[in-house]
Design an enzyme around this catalytic site. Sequence first.
Site, short mmCIF file in Angstrom:
data_model
loop_
_atom_site.label_atom_id
_atom_site.label_comp_id
_atom_site.label_asym_id
_atom_site.label_seq_id
_atom_site.Cartn_x
_atom_site.Cartn_y
_atom_site.Cartn_z
N ASN A 209 -3.19 6.05 4.33
CA ASN A 209 -2.41 6.95 3.49
C ASN A 209 -3.27 7.36 2.29
O ASN A 209 -4.44 6.94 2.20
CB ASN A 209 -1.07 6.33 3.06
CG ASN A 209 -1.25 5.06 2.24
OD1 ASN A 209 -2.23 4.89 1.51
ND2 ASN A 209 -0.29 4.15 2.34
N GLU A 212 -4.58 4.41 0.12
CA GLU A 212 -5.56 3.61 0.86
C GLU A 212 -6.89 4.35 1.00
O GLU A 212 -7.95 3.74 0.95
CB GLU A 212 -4.99 3.28 2.24
CG GLU A 212 -3.83 2.31 2.21
CD GLU A 212 -3.06 2.26 3.51
OE1 GLU A 212 -2.25 1.32 3.67
OE2 GLU A 212 -3.24 3.15 4.36
N ASP A 286 4.08 4.15 10.63
CA ASP A 286 4.05 3.57 11.98
C ASP A 286 4.36 4.64 13.02
O ASP A 286 3.74 4.71 14.08
CB ASP A 286 5.06 2.43 12.10
CG ASP A 286 4.77 1.28 11.16
OD1 ASP A 286 3.61 1.13 10.73
OD2 ASP A 286 5.70 0.51 10.85
#
Length: 337
Positions: A209, A212, A286
């Site tokens: 993301n 990150e 996810d």
Amino acid sequence: MQAESEIVRFNRLLAGFAGKRILVVGDLMLDEFIWGRVSRISPEAPVPVVEVTGESYYPGGAANVARNVREFTDQVAVMGVTGVDSHGRRLLDLLEGSGIDTSGVQQDAAFSTTVKTRIIARNQQVVRVDRERRTPLPPEQTERARNYLNGMAGSLDAIIVADYGKGFLSQPLADYICRTAHAHGKILTVDPHPYTSLSWPGATAIKPNRAEAFMAAGLPPSDPVAPVLSDQPLLEAGNRLLQLWKTGSILITLGEHGMLLLQSGSQPYPTPTRAQGVFDVSGAGDTALAVFTLGLAAGATPAEAAELANRASGVVVGKLGTATVTAAELQASFAQL
């Protein structure tokens, strides 16, 4: 492409999801939701008193990635570890009840199953409580994981790795996964964890993301800029990661700003969010990872796979809880092209 031909193409790709054999590797968790209502503030402290009306349990972490894959194909397996405790048993029951192969899950009495408890009142999260103990995988369990992967790899279409930093994944195991995927010519996609600093040499795609991506690139975080292609700090972070990670594609998820796909030698490809409304972002990453990988396995280009993943995420954030998107819901989203 004309909109009509795009719809035909996406429907053909979606049809190709069925029957793909996918292995999901990583940290398995149990997501617990406690539902209730708030009518007063506690006299003991300035906090709401939640009157519980119900409880729900869902596979979380890498197990939620597998649950998302399972919506599209009945050939999905998980590899990870749980504790020999009530939470671990509940998680395995949920996975097995969904038709997910758990033969690659090791149960360890010394391991505590990770549980994330969210208390929801009036459709809003009041608090989240995490019960976890980060435990590195012992050598004998790492060896069993390698043996399981070795026996499965030849029959797979893709391997998905979801690293939540709970200890299942180590650099030696990561290296083995990469070597095995390369040796068998399999798609390998990775959702990395910023604090483990594991490298994934030769991965097909890596999906961080925004936060990150900046952390992994060693750059200070910055506020989002719209349009995405004008976000120079983000583009710099992405280009650094292409050089650092040496992967085919990097898909950066950007919340309400959609996603950004980067590939060496190609122009950055942004795809704006397709969400009609946001109720809960739990597990949206996810869903994106699962659908992006299935898209690649079905023959989609990385850009097409990113569009599919973005649409799937747009559906799932409109639901409460750790939700999934169905094939019918994803197909219906194509009508908005």
